[in-house]
Design an enzyme around this catalytic site. Structure first.
Site, PDB file in Angstrom:
ATOM      1  N   CYS A 121       9.344  48.203  10.051  1.00 15.62           N
ATOM      2  CA  CYS A 121      10.306  47.539  10.851  1.00 15.62           C
ATOM      3  C   CYS A 121      11.808  47.757   9.843  1.00 15.62           C
ATOM      4  CB  CYS A 121      10.248  46.016  11.139  1.00 15.62           C
ATOM      5  SG  CYS A 121      10.263  44.949   9.877  1.00 15.62           S
ATOM      6  N   ASP A 179       2.340  37.068 -13.309  1.00 13.18           N
ATOM      7  CA  ASP A 179       2.180  38.285 -13.877  1.00 13.18           C
ATOM      8  C   ASP A 179       0.451  38.512 -13.708  1.00 13.18           C
ATOM      9  OD1 ASP A 179       0.674  36.678 -16.031  1.00 13.18           O
ATOM     10  OD2 ASP A 179       2.681  36.573 -17.025  1.00 13.18           O
ATOM     11  N   HIS A 210       4.012  29.364  -8.893  1.00  9.88           N
ATOM     12  CA  HIS A 210       5.299  30.296  -8.628  1.00  9.88           C
ATOM     13  C   HIS A 210       5.138  31.666  -8.246  1.00  9.88           C
ATOM     14  CE1 HIS A 210       7.217  27.574 -12.154  1.00  9.88           C
ATOM     15  NE2 HIS A 210       6.986  26.873 -10.867  1.00  9.88           N
TER      16      HIS A 210
END
Length: 242
Positions: free
Chosen positions: A153, A106, A121
């Site tokens: 793309c 966060d 993480h």
């Protein structure tokens, strides 16, 4: 008594490392994963378990469902740092805290002012195209009506968040090991220490000032010099105010 011991340990230490988990952010209104009210014990609303949805294989097969769940349950952009984040930032400014190692995605530590944050993480604020690797902002992800696609793309964009079935970033792991192994004080807070390989990192601590602050007991409490079974925000607020 325990709070006074914690204050004394901090005062006597000049190479502190903090290792934290979901409990650091719950007091900012972000749910954890494994408590009774946590994400893993909630109904995803899609007929799949939250753990299944948050796996890499599910993301590749059903990115539309993944993103609906991810935006609802994982992204909390309006969350604010709490006293735990603020205290750690203050300790870093004082030169006492050398690194924050977090399992959270966060970025609340950075919002509080911490500079040296190792995100085991990943982060919701970083997103890359799986095809061309172009960076996309969190705003771009939130505003996408369906599965976010690359502007360049049209490849699928993936959050730089470690999903189940994915390996952790070894460069971050190695940096975390270096900081922990050299620390004179290791504070572990807001984590049940059950998520591996992240939880194994505290095995590298070689000092004698291990402090565990968590609402519930952990499997490493027996190793700690000091255990405080309270919310880390409440504990650090008293440290910050002293």
């Amino acid at each position: 008594m325990k709070l006074q011991k914690l204050k004394k340990l901090i005062k006597e230490s000049n190479n502190i490392v903090f290792f934290g988990g979901a409990g650091v952010s719950t007091e900012s209104g972000i749910p954890d994963f494994r408590s009774a009210q946590g994400i893993h014990n909630s109904d995803s609303g899609f007929g799949y378990s939250p753990e299944e949805i948050l796996s890499y294989s599910f993301f590749t097969k059903h990115p539309d469902i993944f993103y609906k769940f991810y935006k609802d349950k994982i992204i909390h952009r309006d969350a604010k740092p709490n006293p735990a984040h603020q205290t750690l930032a203050k300790l870093e400014q004082q030169g006492k805290l050398k690194a924050v190692i977090t399992q959270n995605v966060d970025a609340l530590h950075q919002k509080a002012g911490s500079k040296n944050v190792l995100e085991l993480h990943g982060s919701i604020y970083r997103n890359h195209c799986l095809k061309c690797d172009k960076y996309h902002s969190l705003d771009y992800i939130i505003k996408a009506r369906a599965t976010p696609e690359c502007q360049s793309c049209q490849g699928i964009i993936k959050p730089d968040v470690t999903l189940y079935e994915e390996s952790l970033n070894m460069d971050i792991i190695e940096k975390a090991i270096t900081y922990i192994s050299k620390a004179d004080m290791l504070i572990v807070g807001g984590t049940s220490l059950t998520v591996y390989p992240a939880a194994h990192l505290i095995e590298y601590y070689q000092g004698n000032k291990l402090v565990v602050i968590n609402k519930h007991h952990t499997q490493y409490d027996w190793k700690a010099f000091l255990c405080i079974n309270k919310g880390i925000g409440d504990v650090f607020k008293k440290v910050l105010d002293s």
